[in-house]
Design an enzyme around this catalytic site. Structure first.
Site, short mmCIF file in Angstrom:
data_model
loop_
_atom_site.label_atom_id
_atom_site.label_comp_id
_atom_site.label_asym_id
_atom_site.label_seq_id
_atom_site.Cartn_x
_atom_site.Cartn_y
_atom_site.Cartn_z
N LYS A 195 0.86 -1.19 0.00
CA LYS A 195 0.00 0.00 0.00
C LYS A 195 0.89 1.23 0.00
O LYS A 195 1.63 1.47 0.96
CB LYS A 195 -0.88 0.03 1.25
N ASP A 365 -14.07 2.70 10.32
CA ASP A 365 -14.47 2.16 9.01
C ASP A 365 -14.54 0.64 9.00
O ASP A 365 -14.42 0.03 7.95
CB ASP A 365 -13.46 2.65 7.96
#
Ligand code: NAG
Ligand code: NAG
Ligand code: NAG
Ligand code: NAG
Ligand code: NAG
Length: 481
Positions: A195, A365
């Site tokens: 990432k 989230d």
């Protein structure tokens, strides 16, 4: 006669296995039922208190909890934090706690940091295929229903080093999720996700769950999961990659077509690309640093293939709409409906543990949770922790609603958190431990000072929330084994 005997023995054996499993099954059911009944009985008082306050001041449920927790915190400080922390048990002698913490932190440190002080890149690059295979297989063997890494993990430092420096033999797009990630194959055949960095460390998005993943948050979250003894997060390391040398030459066709080389002011070629994902497009290029040609990011070890993941809707899921509240945001009864569900009830203590982890890192989230498929008693895996360490000034109380609404927590979790929260030595508060574990990392500082301070502050809010539960219920009810 002999065959007859064998049959009898087999029959007896089978019967005893059935009896034991049934006993075990009933014990679990009864325990869960007791939990539910207890809560149904005792939660009435909470509702009355909650609603009376709501009516008087027109506060939302979240504001009510926040107000109560803050008042509790002030009261705890007036009483002296250490007084609260050292009230009941025999083993609470300060020195005992300090010694415990010192050993605990030393062991975390020695597992995750290489012993050598020399530039580790040169040694790891030299690692042969065979040695790497052994390193990757160690990590595979660690995985169990309720652990991704074991309590004592002396091989962790070589796994982290291998993630940071081993040769990339293939790079590909990763279509999982909505954001740009790369699926890398490292020497020795191990797959890992990369990432890339999208934001500077102090960038704040508009909303608690908006924006891209933060590679630095992902790395710190992994180490925090070890500190909290919630060893259910995949292994994550920092990695610096030269795009022209390490990614492009080994790129798959689907990744290669997304390369759009750009010219710099000094007439050099920058190898930019956009990958393949829900939000990926040719107008949002990811470019390496102009002066070094490198990308920094987090590299995440993939879990072994034989473990399939099951993704389930989180009962405390948000609506993701500004003017629409979820039921759990308005209903102080909400935990009852979770406890009434046969599939969710056994996971309540896991939801609470995860909520504590997410509140500390500021991850609002976790709309779905993931467990190992077909593995009984699987932990809630702490996968995908990139939406973290956003706004250091904001503590999102809704994230710990599972704790505030259910008022139960594993005694083990509580005892563990207390050690850090009530330590009188500033060497062992959460921020200090993170610093000790990660200040040698090639990407340090991974967090700003304000983010580090937020960790200590949020831990105190968690302790205040638990104290609130103690006030309303009996301690014996709140703390579960
Ligand atoms: C619930 O409360 C009532 C009255 O306070 C008590 O008699 C009963 O035993 C409680 N039930 C459970 C399951 O604890
Ligand atoms: C609460 O809301 C009611 C109706 O909306 C209003 O009349 C009242 O003044 C409010 N009370 C406070 C303390 O804001
Ligand atoms: C940049 O390189 C191109 C050819 O590669 C050349 O034609 C051009 O003059 C160069 N520009 C500068 C500013 O050096
Ligand atoms: C945590 O420790 C650091 C030093 O290691 C200290 O500066 C900080 O004030 C401590 N925080 C708390 C909340 O005690
Ligand atoms: C929780 O654990 C502590 C320390 O192990 C123990 O002394 C205490 O009795 C436990 N409390 C409950 C309610 O199980």
């Amino acid at each position: 006669m002999r065959r007859f005997k064998t049959r009898i023995v087999t029959l007896l054996f089978v019967c005893s296995i059935i009896t034991v499993s049934m006993l075990f099954y009933f014990m679990l059911i009864f325990d869960d039922k007791k939990l539910a009944n207890n809560l149904i009985n005792t939660s009435r008082s909470v509702i009355v208190v909650g609603f009376a306050e709501l009516r008087k001041e027109n506060l939302t449920l979240c504001e009510t909890y926040e107000k109560k927790a803050k008042l509790k915190l002030i009261q705890m400080f007036e009483d002296g934090m250490s007084a609260v922390g050292h009230d009941n048990n025999g083993d609470d002698d300060e020195n005992v706690n300090e010694n415990y913490l010192e050993n605990f932190v030393e062991s975390l440190k020695s597992d995750s940091q290489p012993e050598r002080k020399d530039s580790s890149s040169s040694t790891a690059v030299k690692l042969k295929d065979k040695e790497l295979k052994k390193i990757w297989s160690t990590a595979k063997k660690w995985v169990r229903a309720r652990q991704i890494i074991p309590e004592k993990a002396p091989e962790l430092s070589s796994i982290i080093e291998a993630l940071q420096h081993s040769k990339i033999i293939k790079s590909d797009v990763s279509r999982k999720g909505t954001q740009l990630k790369l699926l890398l194959t490292l020497e020795g055949g191990q797959q890992a996700l990369f990432k890339p960095r999208r934001y500077p460390r102090d960038y704040i998005t508009d909303d608690i769950y908006a924006g891209a993943d933060r590679h630095n948050g992902e790395i710190v979250a992994f180490h925090l999961s070890r500190i909290l003894n919630q060893r259910y997060a995949p292994i994550v390391a920092s990695r610096i990659i030269n795009v022209a040398q390490e990614i492009k030459p080994v790129a798959s066709p689907s990744l290669l077509v997304t390369f759009v080389p750009q010219k710099t002011k000094t007439n050099q070629t920058l190898e930019c690309f956009y990958g393949e994902c829900y939000y990926c497009n040719e107008y949002e290029l990811l470019c390496p640093d102009e002066s070094t040609g490198t990308l920094e990011g987090s590299i995440i070890l993939m879990l072994p293939n034989q473990y399939q993941l099951q993704k389930l809707r989180h009962p405390w899921q948000r609506t993701y709409k500004k003017n629409l509240k979820a039921q759990w945001e308005m209903d102080s009864h909400y935990c009852l409906s979770v406890l009434k569900s046969n599939s969710l009830r056994p996971r309540v203590l896991d939801f609470v543990d995860t909520a504590i982890f997410d509140y500390l890192i500021g991850n609002a989230d976790r709309h779905h949770y993931e467990v190992f498929k077909h593995v009984s008693n699987s932990a809630l895996l702490l996968i995908d922790n990139g939406k973290s360490f956003g706004d250091p000034a904001h503590d999102e109380t809704t994230i710990i609603f599972p704790l505030l609404q259910c008022c139960v927590i594993r005694n083990q979790t509580y005892q563990h958190l207390r050690r850090f929260a009530f330590t009188t030595s500033s060497q062992f508060n959460l921020s200090a431990i993170i610093r000790q574990l990660l200040s040698n990392d090639q990407l340090w500082p991974l967090l700003t000072d304000r983010h580090l301070q937020a960790l200590d502050r949020r831990l105190r809010m968690i302790m205040a929330s638990i104290e609130l539960c103690f006030d309303t219920y009996q301690k014996n009810y709140v703390l579960k084994n």
